[in-house]
Motif scaffolding. Structure first.
Motif, PDB file in Angstrom:
ATOM      1  N   ALA A 212      29.193  81.035  39.378  1.00  0.00           N
ATOM      2  CA  ALA A 212      28.201  81.455  38.380  1.00  0.00           C
ATOM      3  C   ALA A 212      26.998  82.101  39.062  1.00  0.00           C
ATOM      4  O   ALA A 212      26.470  83.119  38.589  1.00  0.00           O
ATOM      5  N   LEU A 213      26.551  81.519  40.176  1.00  0.00           N
ATOM      6  CA  LEU A 213      25.428  82.105  40.909  1.00  0.00           C
ATOM      7  C   LEU A 213      25.798  83.455  41.501  1.00  0.00           C
ATOM      8  O   LEU A 213      25.010  84.404  41.443  1.00  0.00           O
ATOM      9  N   GLN A 214      26.996  83.552  42.075  1.00  0.00           N
ATOM     10  CA  GLN A 214      27.423  84.824  42.656  1.00  0.00           C
ATOM     11  C   GLN A 214      27.517  85.909  41.592  1.00  0.00           C
ATOM     12  O   GLN A 214      27.095  87.050  41.814  1.00  0.00           O
ATOM     13  N   LEU A 215      28.052  85.550  40.429  1.00  0.00           N
ATOM     14  CA  LEU A 215      28.165  86.514  39.341  1.00  0.00           C
ATOM     15  C   LEU A 215      26.779  86.931  38.857  1.00  0.00           C
ATOM     16  O   LEU A 215      26.512  88.132  38.657  1.00  0.00           O
ATOM     17  N   GLY A 216      25.894  85.971  38.659  1.00  0.00           N
ATOM     18  CA  GLY A 216      24.558  86.290  38.179  1.00  0.00           C
ATOM     19  C   GLY A 216      23.795  87.175  39.143  1.00  0.00           C
ATOM     20  O   GLY A 216      23.146  88.151  38.740  1.00  0.00           O
ATOM     21  N   ALA A 217      23.877  86.870  40.431  1.00  0.00           N
ATOM     22  CA  ALA A 217      23.186  87.682  41.434  1.00  0.00           C
ATOM     23  C   ALA A 217      23.775  89.085  41.507  1.00  0.00           C
ATOM     24  O   ALA A 217      23.049  90.063  41.718  1.00  0.00           O
ATOM     25  N   THR A 218      25.076  89.192  41.307  1.00  0.00           N
ATOM     26  CA  THR A 218      25.730  90.503  41.285  1.00  0.00           C
ATOM     27  C   THR A 218      25.243  91.330  40.106  1.00  0.00           C
ATOM     28  O   THR A 218      24.920  92.519  40.244  1.00  0.00           O
ATOM     29  N   LEU A 219      25.167  90.702  38.937  1.00  0.00           N
ATOM     30  CA  LEU A 219      24.675  91.414  37.751  1.00  0.00           C
ATOM     31  C   LEU A 219      23.204  91.777  37.909  1.00  0.00           C
ATOM     32  O   LEU A 219      22.762  92.848  37.463  1.00  0.00           O
ATOM     33  N   ALA A 253      35.065  90.444  32.946  1.00  0.00           N
ATOM     34  CA  ALA A 253      36.261  89.625  33.129  1.00  0.00           C
ATOM     35  C   ALA A 253      35.952  88.382  33.957  1.00  0.00           C
ATOM     36  O   ALA A 253      36.446  87.282  33.656  1.00  0.00           O
ATOM     37  N   ALA A 254      35.126  88.536  34.981  1.00  0.00           N
ATOM     38  CA  ALA A 254      34.770  87.413  35.847  1.00  0.00           C
ATOM     39  C   ALA A 254      33.999  86.344  35.081  1.00  0.00           C
ATOM     40  O   ALA A 254      34.186  85.140  35.310  1.00  0.00           O
ATOM     41  N   GLU A 255      33.138  86.771  34.157  1.00  0.00           N
ATOM     42  CA  GLU A 255      32.382  85.795  33.370  1.00  0.00           C
ATOM     43  C   GLU A 255      33.310  84.901  32.563  1.00  0.00           C
ATOM     44  O   GLU A 255      33.095  83.688  32.462  1.00  0.00           O
ATOM     45  N   ARG A 256      34.357  85.481  31.994  1.00  0.00           N
ATOM     46  CA  ARG A 256      35.310  84.680  31.227  1.00  0.00           C
ATOM     47  C   ARG A 256      35.994  83.647  32.119  1.00  0.00           C
ATOM     48  O   ARG A 256      36.205  82.497  31.709  1.00  0.00           O
ATOM     49  N   LEU A 257      36.341  84.039  33.330  1.00  0.00           N
ATOM     50  CA  LEU A 257      36.993  83.106  34.245  1.00  0.00           C
ATOM     51  C   LEU A 257      36.036  82.002  34.687  1.00  0.00           C
ATOM     52  O   LEU A 257      36.421  80.834  34.757  1.00  0.00           O
ATOM     53  N   VAL A 258      34.782  82.363  34.971  1.00  0.00           N
ATOM     54  CA  VAL A 258      33.790  81.351  35.362  1.00  0.00           C
ATOM     55  C   VAL A 258      33.611  80.331  34.235  1.00  0.00           C
ATOM     56  O   VAL A 258      33.603  79.113  34.478  1.00  0.00           O
ATOM     57  N   ASN A 259      33.475  80.803  33.012  1.00  0.00           N
ATOM     58  CA  ASN A 259      33.295  79.895  31.875  1.00  0.00           C
ATOM     59  C   ASN A 259      34.508  79.004  31.676  1.00  0.00           C
ATOM     60  O   ASN A 259      34.391  77.811  31.375  1.00  0.00           O
ATOM     61  N   ARG A 260      35.691  79.587  31.822  1.00  0.00           N
ATOM     62  CA  ARG A 260      36.916  78.809  31.654  1.00  0.00           C
ATOM     63  C   ARG A 260      37.017  77.735  32.732  1.00  0.00           C
ATOM     64  O   ARG A 260      37.382  76.583  32.455  1.00  0.00           O
ATOM     65  N   ALA A 261      36.705  78.106  33.974  1.00  0.00           N
ATOM     66  CA  ALA A 261      36.738  77.147  35.068  1.00  0.00           C
ATOM     67  C   ALA A 261      35.728  76.028  34.842  1.00  0.00           C
ATOM     68  O   ALA A 261      36.021  74.846  35.093  1.00  0.00           O
ATOM     69  N   ALA A 262      34.542  76.377  34.362  1.00  0.00           N
ATOM     70  CA  ALA A 262      33.501  75.374  34.108  1.00  0.00           C
ATOM     71  C   ALA A 262      33.937  74.384  33.044  1.00  0.00           C
ATOM     72  O   ALA A 262      33.823  73.164  33.212  1.00  0.00           O
TER      73      ALA A 262
END
Length: 352
Positions: A212-219, A253-262
């Motif tokens: 989640a942090l990696q995705l947020g920092a990327t965005l 797409a990555a956000e959906r995977l992060v949420n699903r994993a969480a």
């Protein structure tokens, strides 16, 4: 969160703090902001998706403070998940009011252990994030050849060495060395039974928060790049759109995977299927790492030479992200995910 809390002003203030914190100003004021928002006291009450989104949004403006917040959340989670009723009660008394927690696992030159003859700790931890700001840390300690998780007060400035933290990014985390040598055994609170720290789904199964942090920092980096290009009236250039649009699509797409994993890692199903939690969380962590690296490269190409200026926002954010992406054990995660995925009768069988 507090009912009156509004997220946008917090993000604005954290973003403004990122520049002086990178230059050496204490990150304590940003920690105070997230404390006032109720994010330290209430983090255990958030749903997994709320936690993932909050971490991502904060990482998008200030990755260093988001990283420290993730450590605090992780520590609370480990205490509640692994601790006995008595240990949890003792830890609450030990922490007192307004603690800020971290999880320090990487050993220094001398691994942290309990000397059985003296009943004192020996050794240090390196990459100890939040020196001077984190008040208590969960620390892995070798006790009679078993790995014991211990809660320790880490406020002693004489034991802290942040000068060794000389990375080009994530400077504000002050992730230096903390020396535990000489601490008495009765000065720590043991959490969980021996060798429980690395059990699943709380260990690798919890790296969805890192994702989640990696995705947020990327965005956040992508936002900074697009704002720079828009200011130069270059955002609509076909070359820029062709370079940046695929990154935005992969991020969705990555956000959906992060949420699903969480959601899965924090569910009762994860306890019955810990390897599925590991595979999902590790996949999210690996996917967001690849996306982050691609976005850093695109930022350099899109912004050009000014990206490397000391005062460049995109440059600073890229440096922080590049350092944070280098989490330990990447290849081991790939192998673990692969063993789970290709060990199933069908790839459909691995989808929880």
């Amino acid at each position: 969160m507090n009912a009156s809390f509004r997220f946008d002003p917090l993000l604005k203030n954290l973003r403004a703090n990122a520049v002086p914190e990178d230059g050496g100003t204490s990150i304590g004021s940003s920690v105070s902001l997230i404390r006032q928002a109720g994010m330290l006291q209430d983090s255990g009450r958030f749903s997994p998706m709320e936690t993932a989104r909050s971490l991502a949004r904060i990482a998008g403006v200030n990755l260093s403070v988001a990283r420290l917040l993730e450590g605090h959340i992780n520590a609370l989670r480990l205490i509640d998940e692994l601790g006995s009723k008595d240990q949890i009660g003792e830890s609450r008394k030990f922490l007192g009011k307004e603690p800020f927690l971290g999880v320090w696992g990487a050993d220094g030159a001398v691994p942290v252990r309990l000397d059985q003859s003296t009943q004192k700790l020996v050794g240090s931890k390196k990459f100890a994030s939040g020196l001077g700001t984190v008040t208590h840390a969960l620390v892995s300690v070798d006790v009679a050849s078993s790995l014991q998780l211990c809660l320790v007060n880490v406020g002693d400035t004489a034991r802290q060495d942040s000068a060794v933290w000389s990375m080009t990014g994530m400077r504000a985390t002050r992730s230096g060395v903390y020396d535990f040598t000489g601490l008495n055994a009765e000065e720590v609170v043991r959490i969980g039974p021996p060798d429980s720290y690395m059990t699943e789904p709380t260990f690798i199964g919890g790296v969805w928060r890192i994702a989640a942090l990696q995705l947020g920092a990327t965005l956040g980096l992508l936002d900074s790049v697009t704002a720079h290009l828009a200011g130069l009236d270059r955002l609509k250039a076909e070359a820029q759109l062709i370079r940046l649009t695929p990154l935005a699509m992969r991020a969705m797409a990555a956000e959906r995977l992060v949420n699903r994993a969480a959601e899965f890692a924090e569910s009762d199903l994860a306890r019955a299927n810990p390897e599925s939690a590991v595979a999902l969380s590790a996949s999210a962590r690996l996917l967001t790492e690849e996306l982050g690296l691609q976005t850093i490269a695109a930022a350099e190409q899109s912004v050009g030479l000014s990206h490397f200026d000391e005062g460049s926002e995109s440059g600073r954010m890229a440096r922080d992200l590049a350092v944070y992406l280098r989490q330990a054990g990447r290849d081991a995660l790939v192998l673990r995910v692969g063993a789970h995925v290709f060990g199933a009768r069908s790839i459909w069988d691995i989808l929880p």
